[in-house]
Scaffold this motif. Structure first.
Motif, PDB file in Angstrom:
ATOM      1  N   GLN A 185       1.134  -0.811   0.333  1.00 25.40           N
ATOM      2  CA  GLN A 185      -0.176   0.239  -0.371  1.00 25.40           C
ATOM      3  C   GLN A 185       1.101   1.459  -0.066  1.00 25.40           C
ATOM      4  OE1 GLN A 185      -2.726   1.798   3.335  1.00 25.40           O
ATOM      5  NE2 GLN A 185      -4.212   0.048   1.790  1.00 25.40           N
ATOM      6  N   ARG A 194      -4.515  10.156  -1.358  1.00 29.88           N
ATOM      7  CA  ARG A 194      -5.363   9.029  -2.232  1.00 29.88           C
ATOM      8  C   ARG A 194      -3.934   7.815  -1.811  1.00 29.88           C
ATOM      9  NH1 ARG A 194      -2.224   9.196  -7.589  1.00 29.88           N
ATOM     10  NH2 ARG A 194      -0.086   8.641  -6.584  1.00 29.88           N
ATOM     11  N   SER A 242      -3.611   3.544  -1.932  1.00 30.22           N
ATOM     12  CA  SER A 242      -2.790   2.915  -3.410  1.00 30.22           C
ATOM     13  C   SER A 242      -2.830   1.169  -2.922  1.00 30.22           C
ATOM     14  CB  SER A 242      -2.788   3.545  -4.713  1.00 30.22           C
ATOM     15  OG  SER A 242      -3.254   4.562  -5.156  1.00 30.22           O
ATOM     16  N   ILE A 257      -3.908  -2.885  -9.582  1.00 30.11           N
ATOM     17  CA  ILE A 257      -3.988  -1.565  -8.844  1.00 30.11           C
ATOM     18  C   ILE A 257      -5.323  -0.907  -8.268  1.00 30.11           C
ATOM     19  CG2 ILE A 257      -2.767   0.196  -7.162  1.00 30.11           C
ATOM     20  CD1 ILE A 257      -1.458  -0.469 -10.553  1.00 30.11           C
ATOM     21  N   HIS A 299      -7.092   1.910  -6.297  1.00 29.59           N
ATOM     22  CA  HIS A 299      -6.812   3.481  -5.772  1.00 29.59           C
ATOM     23  C   HIS A 299      -8.177   4.240  -4.932  1.00 29.59           C
ATOM     24  CE1 HIS A 299      -3.053   3.873  -7.834  1.00 29.59           C
ATOM     25  NE2 HIS A 299      -3.838   3.515  -9.046  1.00 29.59           N
TER      26      HIS A 299
END
Length: 290
Positions: A20, A110, A112, A132, A134
């Motif tokens: 992360q 953000r 991720s 991924i 987000h």
């Protein structure tokens, strides 16, 4: 960590799953003005106004030091994304769900997360798909959830047969034509801080990676499609999924097609190249339709 490092096994690749990264990624007034100018809008959104669809991608590429950028213009392998040894990588598609719109100049976080790392073998050789997620959270409640697919692949072999592309549908109810020129593609890469050379360096794109010309960025195609949908529908999108199926190139006219299903408040959209081949597909739901 240099660009030549390799992952020895699938087991090691799986070590990136769950990794992360959290970044602060507000869309500032300068970025909003640059995107508006790039897309030929008469005015730029002011602070506090809604960010148009997919403009949040201006902050998708981290500002890596120049010494941490590889020959292809991408950040060197390793760090958040797995250090896959395959030489080519591309933004293959994704899906988004839009909550309350993110405003220009609001603080945005953000988060991720690597969801999966999947090696495969296809007609073009070895592939690795990285999924991924987000989460974009604005200080005033703006929210976007996005899943993005990045694919790594081999260099094409000289004897590899030319790919066969599907013909785009012709049952659209709205179409806009667009011709990307070298200046527009360079400016888009500059706004995004995307150094990938296939999008602005013709010699590199043609002589090193074997493309016929400068390659149009997939995110730009998706952004143009999203804008065409909202113009035609007269309302915002609630969700949008898209998939790149064929490269588009500089100085070649392309079509942005939209088909609405107003009974279901949904849409399909697609982009085609100058020969009528399907280049990107998209679909989603409409929000607050009048």
């Amino acid at each position: 960590m240099d660009d030549s490092m390799t992952i020895a096994s699938d087991e090691e690749l799986q070590g990136w799953v769950g990794r992360q990264q959290i970044d602060q990624v507000p869309i500032n007034l300068l970025q909003a003005a640059q995107m508006a100018a790039l897309l030929d809008h008469p005015t730029a959104p002011a602070a506090g106004e809604e960010t148009p669809p997919l403009w949040h991608w201006v902050n998708v590429f981290p500002p890596r030091r120049h010494s941490m950028v590889g020959e292809d213009g991408h950040p060197v392998r390793g760090g958040f994304l797995p250090p896959v040894a395959l030489p080519r990588r591309m933004w293959a598609g994704g899906k988004l769900r839009f909550g309350k719109p993110i405003a220009v100049a609001e603080d945005v976080t953000r988060t991720s997360t690597i969801l999966s790392v999947t090696p495969k073998t296809g007609a073009s050789g070895s592939l690795v798909f990285v999924q991924i997620k987000h989460q974009f959270e604005g200080a005033s409640g703006g929210h976007i959830t996005e899943e993005q697919t990045v694919v790594y692949r081999d260099e094409p072999s000289p004897d590899q047969p030319a790919p066969v592309y599907a013909t785009a549908p012709d049952d659209y109810d709205h179409r806009e034509m667009f011709r990307p020129d070298p200046v527009l593609l360079f400016r888009y890469s500059a706004v995004m801080f995307n150094g990938h050379r296939i999008h602005y360096d013709r010699d590199y794109a043609t002589k090193v990676e074997g493309y016929p010309d400068i390659v149009m960025p997939g995110p730009l195609t998706a952004t143009l499609l999203a804008a065409a949908v909202e113009r035609h529908a007269g309302c915002k999108m609630a969700s949008f999924s898209y998939r790149a199926v064929k490269p588009l190139f500089c100085d070649r006219e392309l079509g942005l097609c939209v088909k609405l299903d107003l009974a279901q408040d949904t849409f399909d959209c697609w982009a085609h190249d100058d020969e009528g081949h399907l280049a990107m597909t998209g679909r989603g739901e409409l929000a607050n339709r009048p």
